[in-house]
Design a protein around this motif. Structure first.
Motif, PDB file in Angstrom:
ATOM      1  N   LEU A  20       0.888  -1.232  -0.020  1.00  0.00           N
ATOM      2  CA  LEU A  20       0.012  -0.100   0.009  1.00  0.00           C
ATOM      3  C   LEU A  20       1.070   1.249   0.063  1.00  0.00           C
ATOM      4  CD1 LEU A  20      -2.762  -0.937   2.531  1.00  0.00           C
ATOM      5  CD2 LEU A  20      -3.081  -0.373   0.204  1.00  0.00           C
ATOM      6  N   ARG A  42      -5.336   6.257  -0.005  1.00  0.00           N
ATOM      7  CA  ARG A  42      -4.583   4.751  -0.072  1.00  0.00           C
ATOM      8  C   ARG A  42      -4.622   4.176  -1.366  1.00  0.00           C
ATOM      9  NH1 ARG A  42      -6.519   2.165   5.361  1.00  0.00           N
ATOM     10  NH2 ARG A  42      -8.648   2.685   4.640  1.00  0.00           N
ATOM     11  N   THR A  74       3.830   0.897   2.872  1.00  0.00           N
ATOM     12  CA  THR A  74       3.922  -0.292   4.011  1.00  0.00           C
ATOM     13  C   THR A  74       5.141  -1.015   3.979  1.00  0.00           C
ATOM     14  OG1 THR A  74       2.698  -1.599   2.375  1.00  0.00           O
ATOM     15  CG2 THR A  74       1.567  -0.729   4.080  1.00  0.00           C
ATOM     16  N   ARG A  78       1.471  -7.025   1.818  1.00  0.00           N
ATOM     17  CA  ARG A  78       0.273  -7.557   2.276  1.00  0.00           C
ATOM     18  C   ARG A  78      -0.089  -8.592   1.197  1.00  0.00           C
ATOM     19  NH1 ARG A  78       1.772  -4.929   6.226  1.00  0.00           N
ATOM     20  NH2 ARG A  78      -0.539  -5.233   7.234  1.00  0.00           N
ATOM     21  N   LYS A 117      -9.033  -1.844   1.347  1.00  0.00           N
ATOM     22  CA  LYS A 117      -7.710  -1.460   1.780  1.00  0.00           C
ATOM     23  C   LYS A 117      -7.349  -1.366   3.053  1.00  0.00           C
ATOM     24  CE  LYS A 117      -7.776   1.458  -2.419  1.00  0.00           C
ATOM     25  NZ  LYS A 117      -8.135   2.539  -2.631  1.00  0.00           N
ATOM     26  N   GLN A 121      -4.400  -3.422   5.045  1.00  0.00           N
ATOM     27  CA  GLN A 121      -3.629  -2.874   5.987  1.00  0.00           C
ATOM     28  C   GLN A 121      -3.287  -3.403   7.389  1.00  0.00           C
ATOM     29  OE1 GLN A 121      -3.680   1.432   5.964  1.00  0.00           O
ATOM     30  NE2 GLN A 121      -1.954   1.645   7.130  1.00  0.00           N
ATOM     31  N   ARG A 126      -0.657  -9.141   6.628  1.00  0.00           N
ATOM     32  CA  ARG A 126       0.635  -8.867   6.274  1.00  0.00           C
ATOM     33  C   ARG A 126       1.296 -10.201   5.841  1.00  0.00           C
ATOM     34  NH1 ARG A 126       3.958  -7.286  11.997  1.00  0.00           N
ATOM     35  NH2 ARG A 126       3.293  -9.388  13.016  1.00  0.00           N
ATOM     36  N   MET A 191       5.113   1.851   8.376  1.00  0.00           N
ATOM     37  CA  MET A 191       5.345   2.143   7.190  1.00  0.00           C
ATOM     38  C   MET A 191       6.556   2.968   7.053  1.00  0.00           C
ATOM     39  SD  MET A 191       1.493   3.722   7.000  1.00  0.00           S
ATOM     40  CE  MET A 191       1.652   4.855   8.086  1.00  0.00           C
TER      41      MET A 191
END
Length: 199
Positions: A20, A42, A74, A78, A117, A121, A126, A191
């Motif tokens: 992201l 995003r 990020t 993800r 989104k 996140q 992840r 991030m």
């Protein structure tokens, strides 16, 4: 134009792995903007070739606002497939709430893209566990000292200068064994600062 070159080398795409990119307007840098009203945009990046284009889209989108934005990526890839199933489970809960009279749920169905989104996140989605060492009010010498200390424990994947110091991204390791004189904040799913986007 934002230089995404270092991130092309850092990011590992493939399969369902995505990242992201986020344009965030921070209240402390924008007079008259509160944390609740600060705009955030995003975008999902699916492959290395999309990094520069997506950063350009966010740069363009930020121009609609008066605020000054920061662009972040990020630190961890993800898992888009996992996020899809997580969102589907959430949508089942929304449907049940709607059936039982929860009128506030309607808004979620009108912004499914945004909800996806947000799910993407989340920690649950992840696809790796890189660490971000956030050094505030730090010098280049502080950064170098921390990197030297880290290298005896793990691989350093990326270092970035931030407005207040540095971000140092590493592969995961037992951080309880780290001994360093440098002050830092450890983020296990953080991030990484990319650049400013001035709107």
């Amino acid at each position: 134009m934002v230089d995404m070159g270092p991130f092309g080398e850092y990011c590992e795409f493939g399969g369902d792995r995505v990242y992201l990119l986020m344009a965030l307007a921070r209240a402390k840098e924008n007079e008259g903007t509160t944390s609740n009203s600060a705009p955030a945009i995003r975008k999902v990046v699916e492959d290395e070739g999309d990094l520069a284009r997506t950063a350009g889209e966010l740069e363009h989108a930020a121009q609609r606002f008066d605020e000054r934005f920061r662009l972040y990526l990020t630190a961890n890839a993800r898992d888009a497939l996992k996020a899809t199933f997580e969102l589907r489970r959430s949508m089942d809960d929304w449907l049940e709430g709607r059936i039982h009279g929860d009128e506030g749920i309607r808004g979620k169905f009108k912004r499914v893209d945004s909800e996806f989104k947000s799910t993407l996140q989340s920690d649950a989605c992840r696809d790796e566990t890189n660490f971000v060492f956030d050094l505030d009010d730090a010098t280049a010498a502080d950064r170098d000292a921390l990197v030297d200390d880290l290298r005896s424990h793990t691989a350093v994947a990326l270092t970035r200068e931030t407005p207040n110091g540095y971000h140092v991204v590493t592969e995961p390791f037992n951080y309880n064994e780290l001994s360093t004189a440098v002050d830092y904040e450890l983020k296990t799913d953080g991030m990484v600062f990319v650049s400013y986007l001035d709107g």
